[in-house]
Design a protein around this motif. Structure first.
Motif, PDB file in Angstrom:
ATOM      1  N   VAL A   1     -34.318  66.958 -31.923  1.00  0.00           N
ATOM      2  CA  VAL A   1     -35.157  65.765 -31.724  1.00  0.00           C
ATOM      3  C   VAL A   1     -36.324  65.846 -32.689  1.00  0.00           C
ATOM      4  CG1 VAL A   1     -34.519  65.571 -29.278  1.00  0.00           C
ATOM      5  CG2 VAL A   1     -36.563  66.873 -29.916  1.00  0.00           C
ATOM      6  N   SER A   2     -37.114  64.795 -32.733  1.00  0.00           N
ATOM      7  CA  SER A   2     -38.273  64.786 -33.614  1.00  0.00           C
ATOM      8  C   SER A   2     -39.434  65.562 -32.990  1.00  0.00           C
ATOM      9  CB  SER A   2     -38.722  63.352 -33.881  1.00  0.00           C
ATOM     10  OG  SER A   2     -39.235  62.775 -32.687  1.00  0.00           O
ATOM     11  N   ALA A   3     -40.400  65.949 -33.838  1.00  0.00           N
ATOM     12  CA  ALA A   3     -41.606  66.607 -33.330  1.00  0.00           C
ATOM     13  C   ALA A   3     -42.369  65.694 -32.382  1.00  0.00           C
ATOM     14  CB  ALA A   3     -42.497  67.033 -34.496  1.00  0.00           C
ATOM     15  N   GLN A   4     -42.334  64.384 -32.647  1.00  0.00           N
ATOM     16  CA  GLN A   4     -43.004  63.427 -31.765  1.00  0.00           C
ATOM     17  C   GLN A   4     -42.385  63.439 -30.374  1.00  0.00           C
ATOM     18  OE1 GLN A   4     -42.039  62.888 -34.827  1.00  0.00           O
ATOM     19  NE2 GLN A   4     -43.758  62.040 -36.014  1.00  0.00           N
ATOM     20  N   THR A   5     -41.060  63.591 -30.302  1.00  0.00           N
ATOM     21  CA  THR A   5     -40.393  63.649 -29.003  1.00  0.00           C
ATOM     22  C   THR A   5     -40.773  64.924 -28.259  1.00  0.00           C
ATOM     23  OG1 THR A   5     -38.545  62.315 -29.794  1.00  0.00           O
ATOM     24  CG2 THR A   5     -38.155  63.664 -27.841  1.00  0.00           C
ATOM     25  N   VAL A   6     -40.880  66.030 -29.017  1.00  0.00           N
ATOM     26  CA  VAL A   6     -41.331  67.279 -28.389  1.00  0.00           C
ATOM     27  C   VAL A   6     -42.716  67.094 -27.789  1.00  0.00           C
ATOM     28  CG1 VAL A   6     -41.940  69.695 -28.782  1.00  0.00           C
ATOM     29  CG2 VAL A   6     -39.931  68.710 -29.912  1.00  0.00           C
ATOM     30  N   SER A   7     -43.622  66.500 -28.558  1.00  0.00           N
ATOM     31  CA  SER A   7     -44.986  66.261 -28.086  1.00  0.00           C
ATOM     32  C   SER A   7     -44.986  65.400 -26.838  1.00  0.00           C
ATOM     33  CB  SER A   7     -45.811  65.592 -29.191  1.00  0.00           C
ATOM     34  OG  SER A   7     -47.116  65.300 -28.730  1.00  0.00           O
ATOM     35  N   ARG A   8     -44.146  64.346 -26.841  1.00  0.00           N
ATOM     36  CA  ARG A   8     -44.085  63.450 -25.692  1.00  0.00           C
ATOM     37  C   ARG A   8     -43.516  64.182 -24.474  1.00  0.00           C
ATOM     38  NH1 ARG A   8     -40.956  59.901 -27.777  1.00  0.00           N
ATOM     39  NH2 ARG A   8     -42.668  58.966 -28.977  1.00  0.00           N
ATOM     40  N   ALA A   9     -42.507  65.040 -24.697  1.00  0.00           N
ATOM     41  CA  ALA A   9     -41.905  65.781 -23.584  1.00  0.00           C
ATOM     42  C   ALA A   9     -42.904  66.742 -22.952  1.00  0.00           C
ATOM     43  CB  ALA A   9     -40.676  66.544 -24.068  1.00  0.00           C
ATOM     44  N   LEU A  10     -43.809  67.280 -23.754  1.00  0.00           N
ATOM     45  CA  LEU A  10     -44.812  68.208 -23.237  1.00  0.00           C
ATOM     46  C   LEU A  10     -45.968  67.489 -22.557  1.00  0.00           C
ATOM     47  CD1 LEU A  10     -44.967  70.766 -26.200  1.00  0.00           C
ATOM     48  CD2 LEU A  10     -44.074  71.189 -23.909  1.00  0.00           C
ATOM     49  N   SER A  11     -46.433  66.415 -23.181  1.00  0.00           N
ATOM     50  CA  SER A  11     -47.628  65.738 -22.667  1.00  0.00           C
ATOM     51  C   SER A  11     -47.312  64.660 -21.638  1.00  0.00           C
ATOM     52  CB  SER A  11     -48.401  65.106 -23.837  1.00  0.00           C
ATOM     53  OG  SER A  11     -48.775  66.086 -24.775  1.00  0.00           O
ATOM     54  N   PHE A  12     -46.186  63.966 -21.819  1.00  0.00           N
ATOM     55  CA  PHE A  12     -45.829  62.869 -20.920  1.00  0.00           C
ATOM     56  C   PHE A  12     -44.343  62.978 -20.572  1.00  0.00           C
ATOM     57  CE2 PHE A  12     -49.080  61.414 -23.922  1.00  0.00           C
ATOM     58  CZ  PHE A  12     -50.133  61.152 -23.045  1.00  0.00           C
ATOM     59  N   PRO A  13     -43.941  64.006 -19.797  1.00  0.00           N
ATOM     60  CA  PRO A  13     -42.514  64.242 -19.540  1.00  0.00           C
ATOM     61  C   PRO A  13     -41.818  63.067 -18.873  1.00  0.00           C
ATOM     62  CG  PRO A  13     -43.912  65.565 -18.074  1.00  0.00           C
ATOM     63  CD  PRO A  13     -44.806  64.993 -19.125  1.00  0.00           C
ATOM     64  N   GLU A  14     -42.588  62.231 -18.184  1.00  0.00           N
ATOM     65  CA  GLU A  14     -41.967  61.080 -17.520  1.00  0.00           C
ATOM     66  C   GLU A  14     -41.486  60.031 -18.527  1.00  0.00           C
ATOM     67  OE1 GLU A  14     -46.269  60.118 -18.144  1.00  0.00           O
ATOM     68  OE2 GLU A  14     -45.122  61.878 -17.458  1.00  0.00           O
ATOM     69  N   GLN A  15     -41.908  60.144 -19.797  1.00  0.00           N
ATOM     70  CA  GLN A  15     -41.533  59.158 -20.807  1.00  0.00           C
ATOM     71  C   GLN A  15     -40.256  59.522 -21.563  1.00  0.00           C
ATOM     72  OE1 GLN A  15     -44.803  58.227 -23.408  1.00  0.00           O
ATOM     73  NE2 GLN A  15     -46.222  57.772 -21.709  1.00  0.00           N
ATOM     74  N   VAL A  16     -39.663  60.678 -21.253  1.00  0.00           N
ATOM     75  CA  VAL A  16     -38.409  61.057 -21.908  1.00  0.00           C
ATOM     76  C   VAL A  16     -37.346  61.273 -20.842  1.00  0.00           C
ATOM     77  CG1 VAL A  16     -39.606  62.136 -23.854  1.00  0.00           C
ATOM     78  CG2 VAL A  16     -38.929  63.532 -21.896  1.00  0.00           C
ATOM     79  N   SER A  17     -36.094  61.239 -21.238  1.00  0.00           N
ATOM     80  CA  SER A  17     -35.014  61.444 -20.278  1.00  0.00           C
ATOM     81  C   SER A  17     -34.996  62.896 -19.818  1.00  0.00           C
ATOM     82  CB  SER A  17     -33.667  61.088 -20.913  1.00  0.00           C
ATOM     83  OG  SER A  17     -33.340  62.038 -21.916  1.00  0.00           O
ATOM     84  N   GLU A  18     -34.393  63.119 -18.668  1.00  0.00           N
ATOM     85  CA  GLU A  18     -34.303  64.481 -18.132  1.00  0.00           C
ATOM     86  C   GLU A  18     -33.494  65.374 -19.065  1.00  0.00           C
ATOM     87  OE1 GLU A  18     -34.860  67.768 -15.658  1.00  0.00           O
ATOM     88  OE2 GLU A  18     -35.924  65.860 -15.872  1.00  0.00           O
ATOM     89  N   ALA A  19     -32.442  64.829 -19.674  1.00  0.00           N
ATOM     90  CA  ALA A  19     -31.621  65.618 -20.595  1.00  0.00           C
ATOM     91  C   ALA A  19     -32.441  66.056 -21.809  1.00  0.00           C
ATOM     92  CB  ALA A  19     -30.392  64.818 -21.042  1.00  0.00           C
ATOM     93  N   THR A  20     -33.243  65.131 -22.350  1.00  0.00           N
ATOM     94  CA  THR A  20     -34.086  65.468 -23.496  1.00  0.00           C
ATOM     95  C   THR A  20     -35.137  66.502 -23.109  1.00  0.00           C
ATOM     96  OG1 THR A  20     -33.773  63.293 -24.486  1.00  0.00           O
ATOM     97  CG2 THR A  20     -35.712  64.545 -25.185  1.00  0.00           C
ATOM     98  N   ARG A  21     -35.740  66.317 -21.953  1.00  0.00           N
ATOM     99  CA  ARG A  21     -36.770  67.265 -21.519  1.00  0.00           C
ATOM    100  C   ARG A  21     -36.188  68.669 -21.394  1.00  0.00           C
ATOM    101  NH1 ARG A  21     -38.612  70.098 -17.707  1.00  0.00           N
ATOM    102  NH2 ARG A  21     -36.811  69.643 -16.376  1.00  0.00           N
ATOM    103  N   GLN A  22     -34.980  68.784 -20.841  1.00  0.00           N
ATOM    104  CA  GLN A  22     -34.356  70.088 -20.690  1.00  0.00           C
ATOM    105  C   GLN A  22     -33.997  70.689 -22.043  1.00  0.00           C
ATOM    106  OE1 GLN A  22     -31.102  69.985 -17.917  1.00  0.00           O
ATOM    107  NE2 GLN A  22     -32.372  69.270 -16.202  1.00  0.00           N
ATOM    108  N   ARG A  23     -33.553  69.845 -22.992  1.00  0.00           N
ATOM    109  CA  ARG A  23     -33.243  70.346 -24.334  1.00  0.00           C
ATOM    110  C   ARG A  23     -34.489  70.902 -24.999  1.00  0.00           C
ATOM    111  NH1 ARG A  23     -30.395  65.876 -25.614  1.00  0.00           N
ATOM    112  NH2 ARG A  23     -31.765  65.248 -27.335  1.00  0.00           N
ATOM    113  N   VAL A  24     -35.598  70.170 -24.851  1.00  0.00           N
ATOM    114  CA  VAL A  24     -36.855  70.629 -25.424  1.00  0.00           C
ATOM    115  C   VAL A  24     -37.304  71.927 -24.765  1.00  0.00           C
ATOM    116  CG1 VAL A  24     -39.320  70.085 -25.639  1.00  0.00           C
ATOM    117  CG2 VAL A  24     -37.603  68.343 -26.183  1.00  0.00           C
ATOM    118  N   GLN A  25     -37.181  72.029 -23.445  1.00  0.00           N
ATOM    119  CA  GLN A  25     -37.588  73.242 -22.741  1.00  0.00           C
ATOM    120  C   GLN A  25     -36.761  74.437 -23.201  1.00  0.00           C
ATOM    121  OE1 GLN A  25     -40.239  73.633 -20.778  1.00  0.00           O
ATOM    122  NE2 GLN A  25     -39.732  75.817 -20.780  1.00  0.00           N
TER     123      GLN A  25
END
Length: 349
Positions: A30-54
């Motif tokens: 994913v993009s660095a922006q998506t990583v930032s969003r997953a960390l700061s606003f996890p409700e704004q990304v899908s659960e699958a994306t959040r788990q991939r980032v984690q």
């Protein structure tokens, strides 16, 4: 070189270069922006994306750059705590209780100690302000004019603890040291004691000990008008059991008629109980001994110590709650919280 999954391989955890958000993004696809969003606003990304980032964070060993996020948010996520000493358990226990509220909220404590010197508190405040803490946790209410000026100019939330005054800098969680000592005098008088001594180290920076002395003096004058106000002060000595022994000896030398000694802290009182036994002085038959604080040792020495008990955990948690309310902008119904105290009567008096 590309990895087997077609993505560029990220640098290993053992590398001396810091892992970046871009590295995490490449590992997660994913993009660095998506990583930032997953960390700061996890409700704004899908659960699958959040788990991939984690998973990518765990794989790369990424740690967020708190300095950068502090610059962006104007928040350091730190609370500066200033204690009189770090060797006394009641203050560290108070701070530990505060941390149970502050840490889950994302705040870390940075700690300094004054050794009961107001000018050192002033230096600590000045140094901490340069590190931009989000708030201050202070044990005590006695400050130099310059400390007050610095705190008010900085404007961060402040909570003072372990004492009681009518005009706190911001918020306050504590109790009346004068009233507590007065009630302890009343307890001793009700047991037939008239020749009572107060013993402590009344340094100029220890306002709580001074208030305890004042509460003792006022109550003796009110209840025992024919008795002198017996006070032993070894100024500027450290808070230690050696000092407690020295206070016992000084009190008995100056006031051999004393039937009870009230010590400004359990540290002194516990040492006095043990020293009295070594000297063949029976406690409480010949000499009643009391302390202040209800430290753990008070329950375990023999005879166990009569003392003033304060809810240490409540001071810490209520203080942290006031800071968090200030930091969030939430309304506060009562900016001064009196946690009270109780006289605990045990076998030493």
């Amino acid at each position: 070189m590309a990895g087997t999954d077609g993505r560029r391989r990220v640098r290993a955890k053992s590398s001396t270069r810091s892992v970046t958000m871009q590295d995490v993004g490449r590992a997660a696809g994913v993009s660095a922006q998506t990583v930032s969003r997953a960390l700061s606003f996890p409700e704004q990304v899908s659960e699958a994306t959040r788990q991939r980032v984690q998973r990518a964070i765990e794989e790369t060993g990424y740690l967020p750059n708190l300095a950068a996020s502090s610059l962006a948010s104007n928040r350091s996520r730190t609370i500066a705590a200033i204690l009189p000493v770090i060797s006394t358990s009641v203050f560290s226990d108070t701070l530990r209780a505060a941390a149970t509220r502050l840490t889950p909220a994302g705040y870390q404590l940075i700690v300094g100690y004054t050794d009961y010197r107001p000018e050192r508190e002033e230096d600590l405040i000045r140094g901490f302000i340069q590190r931009r803490p989000d708030g201050f946790f202070l044990v005590g209410t006695l400050h130099t004019p310059e400390t007050l000026r610095l705190l008010r100019a900085y404007g961060a939330p402040i909570v003072e603890t372990w004492d009681w005054i009518d005009d706190p800098v911001d918020t306050l969680v504590g109790f009346s040291n004068e009233s507590a000592t007065g009630d302890l005098v009343r307890d001793l008088v009700s047991r037939g004691h008239r020749e009572i001594v107060f013993a402590g180290t009344l340094s100029s920076g220890d306002a709580r000990a001074i208030r305890r002395r004042d509460g003792f003096a006022a109550t003796v004058r009110a209840l025992l008008p024919g008795e002198p106000v017996r006070i032993v002060d070894l100024p500027d000595r450290d808070i230690s059991m050696d000092t407690g022994v020295a206070l016992l000896d000084a009190a008995l030398e100056r006031f051999p008629e004393a039937t009870a000694i009230m010590f400004a802290t359990d540290v002194f009182a516990a040492a006095a109980v043990l020293a009295a036994q070594r000297r063949g002085i029976t406690v409480p038959d010949r000499l009643a001994i009391t302390g202040f604080g209800d430290f753990e040792m008070a329950r375990h020495i023999n005879p166990a110590l009569t003392t003033v008990s304060v809810d240490i955990e409540e001071i810490g948690t209520r203080a942290a709650d006031l800071l968090l309310a200030r930091l969030s902008g939430a309304p506060i119904a009562n900016t001064s919280v009196d946690v009270g105290y109780r006289i605990v009567t045990r076998a030493s008096a």
